[in-house]
Design a protein around this motif. Structure first.
Motif, PDB file in Angstrom:
ATOM      1  N   ARG A  26       3.067   1.060  -1.545  1.00 20.71           N
ATOM      2  CA  ARG A  26       3.215   2.119  -1.059  1.00 20.71           C
ATOM      3  C   ARG A  26       2.931   2.839  -0.227  1.00 20.71           C
ATOM      4  O   ARG A  26       4.072   4.035  -0.044  1.00 20.71           O
ATOM      5  N   GLY A  27       2.109   2.850   0.502  1.00 18.07           N
ATOM      6  CA  GLY A  27       2.162   3.764   1.187  1.00 18.07           C
ATOM      7  C   GLY A  27       2.123   2.990   2.966  1.00 18.07           C
ATOM      8  O   GLY A  27       1.565   3.566   4.366  1.00 18.07           O
ATOM      9  N   ALA A  31      -2.333   2.826   6.028  1.00 22.40           N
ATOM     10  CA  ALA A  31      -2.715   4.127   5.318  1.00 22.40           C
ATOM     11  C   ALA A  31      -3.398   4.365   3.871  1.00 22.40           C
ATOM     12  O   ALA A  31      -4.235   5.064   2.848  1.00 22.40           O
TER      13      ALA A  31
END
Length: 189
Positions: A26-27, A31
């Motif tokens: 996702r990130g 992150a």
């Protein structure tokens, strides 16, 4: 460690790897906070370090599982007696289907590794390179002109396959149709 302890260790490790893969997909690697990964795995943040010495070790384990998934998919797709172009097309389709599946493990394989520490980046590139040997063999079997740069063709094909998740929309073309198109473009070289 007793058999029960080993089983419990493995049972706790699986949700941790799955949670980490979701966060990394996702990130990005940097992150993804360890606290959130631990929370999503149903454990305390410090418990991660029972399974992995560092975030880098966790990243490497998730990446290795992603490579394992895609290698398995590609190997299952190959028929030893098949014609070389058909084998390459089957491998490309399997690679693409694995990347486009809902697996966060496969999704981390297309992450940008440049921002990782050099030692971790090297580990992940070594894992990726071991996978790419499959495609080296498939390209070696192709009836191409002698001057064809097979290493460059491998990078071209894998680059196209790995970029596909950024633009792919279900319903337009299937992964197999896209892979067929990529292989046909290579065949014209």
């Amino acid at each position: 460690m007793s058999a029960a302890s080993l089983s419990e260790h493995a049972n706790r490790r699986t949700p941790l790897l799955e949670a980490a893969a979701r966060h990394f997909a996702r990130g990005g690697f940097e992150a993804a906070p360890m606290r959130e990964i631990a929370r999503d795995a149903g454990m305390l943040a410090g418990s991660i370090y029972y399974h992995f010495k560092s975030k880098d070790e966790l990243i490497a384990a998730v990446y290795a599982l992603g490579v394992e998934q895609i290698v398995s998919a590609v190997e299952r797709s190959l028929h030893p007696a098949g014609e070389p172009w058909a084998r390459l097309e089957a491998a490309a389709a399997a690679h693409l289907e694995a990347l486009l599946a809902e697996s966060p493990f496969a999704a981390v394989l297309t992450a940008d590794l440049k921002r990782l520490s050099p030692p971790l980046r090297l580990r992940l590139v070594e894992l990726r390179d071991r996978y790419e040997v499959l495609f080296d063999g498939l390209l070696r079997d192709l009836p191409l002109p002698e001057a064809a740069d097979r290493a460059l063709l491998r990078l071209h094909l894998l680059g196209a396959l790995n970029w596909t998740p950024t633009w792919f929309r279900k319903g337009r073309k299937s992964p197999a149709e896209i892979a067929r198109g990529y292989v046909r473009a290579l065949r014209r070289t």
